[in-house]
Enzyme design. Structure first.
Site, PDB file in Angstrom:
ATOM      1  N   HIS A  86       3.687  -4.416  -6.075  1.00 12.95           N
ATOM      2  CA  HIS A  86       4.504  -3.908  -7.183  1.00 12.95           C
ATOM      3  C   HIS A  86       5.779  -4.722  -7.372  1.00 12.95           C
ATOM      4  O   HIS A  86       6.392  -4.663  -8.430  1.00 12.95           O
ATOM      5  CB  HIS A  86       4.767  -2.398  -7.055  1.00 12.95           C
ATOM      6  N   ASP A 222      -0.595  -2.656  -0.961  1.00  8.55           N
ATOM      7  CA  ASP A 222       0.517  -3.055  -1.828  1.00  8.55           C
ATOM      8  C   ASP A 222       1.199  -4.346  -1.344  1.00  8.55           C
ATOM      9  O   ASP A 222       2.311  -4.318  -0.841  1.00  8.55           O
ATOM     10  CB  ASP A 222       1.536  -1.903  -1.882  1.00  8.55           C
ATOM     11  N   SER A 652      11.460  -2.154  -0.737  1.00  7.73           N
ATOM     12  CA  SER A 652      10.079  -2.535  -0.965  1.00  7.73           C
ATOM     13  C   SER A 652       9.883  -3.982  -0.588  1.00  7.73           C
ATOM     14  O   SER A 652      10.672  -4.843  -0.974  1.00  7.73           O
ATOM     15  CB  SER A 652       9.709  -2.350  -2.424  1.00  7.73           C
TER      16      SER A 652
HETATM   17  N1  ARG Z   1       7.407   4.267  -5.199  1.00  7.56           N
HETATM   18  C1  ARG Z   1       7.468   2.879  -4.870  1.00  7.56           C
HETATM   19  C2  ARG Z   1       8.849   2.311  -5.239  1.00  7.56           C
HETATM   20  O1  ARG Z   1       9.749   3.053  -5.472  1.00  7.56           O
HETATM   21  C3  ARG Z   1       6.357   2.114  -5.484  1.00  7.56           C
HETATM   22  C4  ARG Z   1       6.398   1.962  -6.960  1.00  7.56           C
HETATM   23  C5  ARG Z   1       5.315   1.137  -7.551  1.00  7.56           C
HETATM   24  N2  ARG Z   1       4.050   1.827  -7.646  1.00  7.56           N
HETATM   25  C6  ARG Z   1       3.649   2.600  -8.675  1.00  7.56           C
HETATM   26  N3  ARG Z   1       2.488   3.172  -8.623  1.00  7.56           N
HETATM   27  N4  ARG Z   1       4.388   2.800  -9.757  1.00  7.56           N
HETATM   28  O2  ARG Z   1       9.099   1.285  -5.796  1.00  7.56           O
HETATM   29  N1  GLU Z   2       9.022   1.441  -3.663  1.00  5.32           N
HETATM   30  C1  GLU Z   2      10.410   1.302  -3.368  1.00  5.32           C
HETATM   31  C2  GLU Z   2      10.972  -0.050  -3.800  1.00  5.32           C
HETATM   32  O1  GLU Z   2      10.488  -0.638  -4.723  1.00  5.32           O
HETATM   33  C3  GLU Z   2      10.622   1.549  -1.939  1.00  5.32           C
HETATM   34  C4  GLU Z   2      10.385   2.958  -1.701  1.00  5.32           C
HETATM   35  C5  GLU Z   2      11.675   3.695  -1.532  1.00  5.32           C
HETATM   36  O2  GLU Z   2      12.340   4.011  -2.502  1.00  5.32           O
HETATM   37  O3  GLU Z   2      11.962   3.902  -0.355  1.00  5.32           O
HETATM   38  O4  GLU Z   2      11.941  -0.517  -3.285  1.00  5.32           O
END
Ligand code: ARG
Ligand code: GLU
Length: 717
Positions: A86, A222, A652
């Site tokens: 991502h 990921d 991330s």
């Molecule tokens: N929750 C993770 C972050 O905050 C992954 C986001 C990307 N994935 C998604 N399915 N939108 O960035």
């Molecule tokens: N998916 C998050 C990012 O893009 C990390 C997850 C979180 O927020 O801890 O940094």
């Protein structure tokens, strides 16, 4: 007896200590002073010098800011980087077309020549950091106004930054820590030629999509691979075909031994922001006011975008990244509300504030310095909340996350101003060219029916949720005829039609300005901007200045109030180290989540009827053959794991490092029950989610057939 007693006492101490050991995002330069003993007790086998040193190669030399908001780490002496899928998403998407759909099918360079350049993508190394608090705070005093203080801090920061980088090609930034009670200089080196090496198909890299996002158990592969290129001297250079792979001072060896419950893990990365020291009023504002309203409007928008994406594969590509962005915070906000409520967080803060207030009253000097703080906050927050919400709502409806054509139109205002002020021809031409390139990428990812629906839904919600004084002029004059107005805008505007916009830009002249000004989307953009500039921005600025002063004082007061405890500074997108243990959790009564998922779980989720759960045929075949090679464990292939490390957005792509300093995973998410850790940490519920590095290696090797890449890595078996 005595011995038994002291060992009970000892284990009690350890237990209490363990509860709190996992919270915190620590400053790499200060580990030696504050953390290393605890880290050793938790199992870490190396030294603080091994993590951060300015005298020799250390782990910090293998961790970079990837682009503008993620972390990545080096895994080979030839500049190979791993980060999340991502995080590489935008780059992968930009190389994707219907014919070469790398988002859907994945991309693997089979040689260095096939690696794809990504103009604009950078990685940033931390060369060193330095405490410059005395220099900065030596220049200010308590009689200064906030504006003056800001100016002095800014000027001194610029001076320090210039001195630190003069003639070096390095970049430097001075950042406030503890709300401006401490300042650090960060000296950085930025590399600008970063090429895409590999990415699994979205059906692996984004497996579970937004359905599983922020959730455990998770089965997402990921990750994506990039490579840093440098000039012949190994120094930063703009893209050139004959640039050389960058040779880093340090890269992470990769352990194939995996992780087990209770194992020490550490994460080095760039957490963006946290709000651990805010007053209860702040939590109240978010939980009761801002989040619910933003959640509502995004629910609407996501419904519209999802319907579009499900109806047409082209729209799916065009709106994939937008959808992911909108959905990500939407779901996080929901989790935060739930987590804070479950923690009884507002009440906890209030109790803390009560004790704090008592403490301030114990001493006349304290009382005069800090005694009124909470009352001032209490006065400030209702106003602050009102303007913050208006500003967020405007963004959601008209600008960055809303009506796309109106947002595009807004970018034309400088051109109109230049023309009206008779700027010189060259300047105008440059602006026209810049707009053409913006429009090119805009229309690549644009679908008018989807946008029209977004606009319609947004405007309807705006009218209901905003007070009239925050209506833009156009909405006021069409009041009662909102439906007609929306037809008018999208029926007449040129900004929803690529050909019309390029016509105008190609033949741009002074006369085109009239045409622009008559355009209803343009007119609306101007109205909204005026409303924002006149009625919202000045108030918000005033309130922010006031809040900043209170935040600084309250933080200083809390540091004194908590004397003896070492408080970590809120995240501010500087490099931090966090450590914890591999551990499952109990999300609700009678449910135990284990620490690890495997490929078996991917197959359990397989469902051709649900887009997020399509498992690629090739992966099924590998599963059937159980051909996991050195990556499997007891006949299964590990996919993801959780641990108690305190992380947030920006983390991330961060390396997950074991007790020996080896890479065992790549951090990519947090579990739903614990996402309120940005505001309050709950050790029993907060878990970070990581990709098991063995799943990435398996995919590179067995799925992609790009096993040649493993030869440049250092694998510990
Ligand atoms: N929750 C993770 C972050 O905050 C992954 C986001 C990307 N994935 C998604 N399915 N939108 O960035
Ligand atoms: N998916 C998050 C990012 O893009 C990390 C997850 C979180 O927020 O801890 O940094």
């Amino acid at each position: 007896m005595k011995k038994l007693f002291s060992s009970i006492l000892f284990s009690l101490l350890i237990a209490v200590h363990l509860l709190h050991a996992d919270e915190g995002m620590w400053i790499p330069m200060l580990l030696d002073q504050f953390n290393i003993d605890i880290m050793h007790r938790e199992g870490f086998r190396l030294t603080a010098e091994d993590i951060y040193s300015i005298n020799r190669a250390s782990m910090k030399d293998a961790v970079v800011i990837f682009g503008g908001g993620c972390t990545a780490e080096l895994i080979s002496p030839d500049g190979l980087l791993i980060t999340n899928h991502h995080c590489g998403y935008r780059s992968i998407q930009r190389h994707s077309t219907l014919e070469h759909d790398y988002l859907t099918n994945g991309f693997w360079a089979m040689s260095r020549e096939e690696e794809l350049p990504n103009p604009g993508l950078t990685v940033t190394f931390l060369k060193r950091m330095e405490d410059v608090t005395e220099r900065i705070l030596g220049k200010v005093n308590d009689t200064m106004s906030e504006e003056e203080r800001d100016r002095v801090v800014r000027e001194e920061s610029r001076k320090i930054e210039q001195e630190a980088t003069h003639g070096t090609g390095l970049k430097a930034v001075v950042k406030p820590f503890y709300m401006g009670n401490q300042y650090f200089l960060l000296v950085q080196k930025v590399y600008r030629d970063v090429r895409l090496v590999g990415a699994p198909p979205s059906a692996i890299g984004k497996f579970g999509g937004d359905t599983d996002n922020w959730m455990w158990p998770r089965h997402t592969g990921d990750f994506s691979l990039f490579r840093i290129y440098a000039g012949k001297d190994n120094e930063p250079a703009g893209y050139a075909a004959d640039n050389q792979p960058y040779h880093p001072d340090y890269f992470f060896p990769i352990s194939l031994k995996g992780v087990h419950p209770g194992d020490f893990t550490m994460i080095i990365g760039y957490p963006g922001s946290t709000y651990e020291y805010v007053p209860s009023y702040h939590l109240k504002m978010l939980v009761e006011d801002i989040y619910p309203k933003l959640i509502d409007i995004r629910t609407k928008k996501l419904d519209i975008i999802n319907a579009g994406m499900n109806s047409d594969p082209k729209i799916r590509i065009q709106y994939a990244a937008k959808n992911a962005g909108l959905s990500n915070s939407w779901k996080c906000w929901k989790g935060e509300i739930r987590g804070l409520n479950k923690l009884n967080a507002i009440q906890k803060k209030q109790d803390y504030e009560y004790r704090f207030l008592q403490w301030t009253h114990e001493d006349p000097q304290r009382k005069s310095k800090y005694g009124a703080l909470l009352a001032e906050y209490r006065k400030l927050y209702p106003e602050y909340s009102r303007y913050l919400l208006a500003s967020d709502y405007i963004n959601e409806v008209f600008f960055r996350y809303g009506a796309e054509a109106v947002n595009l139109a807004h970018y034309f205002t400088p051109l109109v101003e230049m023309t009206e002020q008779r700027a010189d021809k060259d300047q105008i031409n440059r602006e026209v060219e810049a707009l053409k390139s913006r429009c090119k990428s805009f229309f690549r990812d644009y679908n008018k029916p989807v946008d029209e629906k977004l606009f319609g839904a947004g405007v309807r919600m705006y009218v209901v949720n905003m007070p009239r004084e925050f209506y833009p002029l156009a909405l006021l004059s069409w009041q009662g005829k909102t439906g007609k107005y929306m037809e008018h805008v999208y029926g007449k505007t040129m900004f929803a039609d690529s050909a019309k916009v390029f016509d105008l830009l190609d033949g741009f002249s002074a006369a085109s300005v009239k045409k622009l000004q008559k355009d209803p989307a343009y007119a609306l953009a101007v109205d909204v901007k005026r409303l924002y500039d006149d009625k919202i921005e000045p108030e918000l600025r005033r309130l922010r200045v006031e809040k900043k002063r209170l935040d600084r004082l309250y933080m200083a007061a809390q540091l004194a109030f908590n004397k003896g405890k070492h408080l970590y500074p809120d995240a501010n997108f500087t490099m931090r180290v966090t450590y914890g243990k591999i551990r499952g959790y109990e999300p609700r009564d009678a449910v135990d989540y284990r620490f690890q998922t495997t490929l078996n779980g991917v197959m359990e989720k397989d469902n051709p009827a649900i887009y997020d759960y399509h498992v690629p045929e090739k992966l099924k075949e590998l599963y059937r053959n159980k051909d996991y090679g050195p990556y499997g464990e007891k006949g299964r292939l590990p996919v993801c794991f959780i641990a108690t490390n305190h992380t947030t957005g920006g983390n991330s792509g961060s390396p997950v490092i074991d007790a020996n300093g080896y890479l065992v995973g790549v951090n990519f998410d947090r579990a739903w029950e614990g996402v309120m850790s940005d505001l309050m940490f709950n050790p029993s519920q907060c878990r970070n989610i990581s990709l098991d590095i063995r799943y990435a290696l398996f995919l590179i090797d067995k799925y992609a057939g790009a096993g040649y890449l493993l030869r440049e890595m250092k694998l510990i078996r």
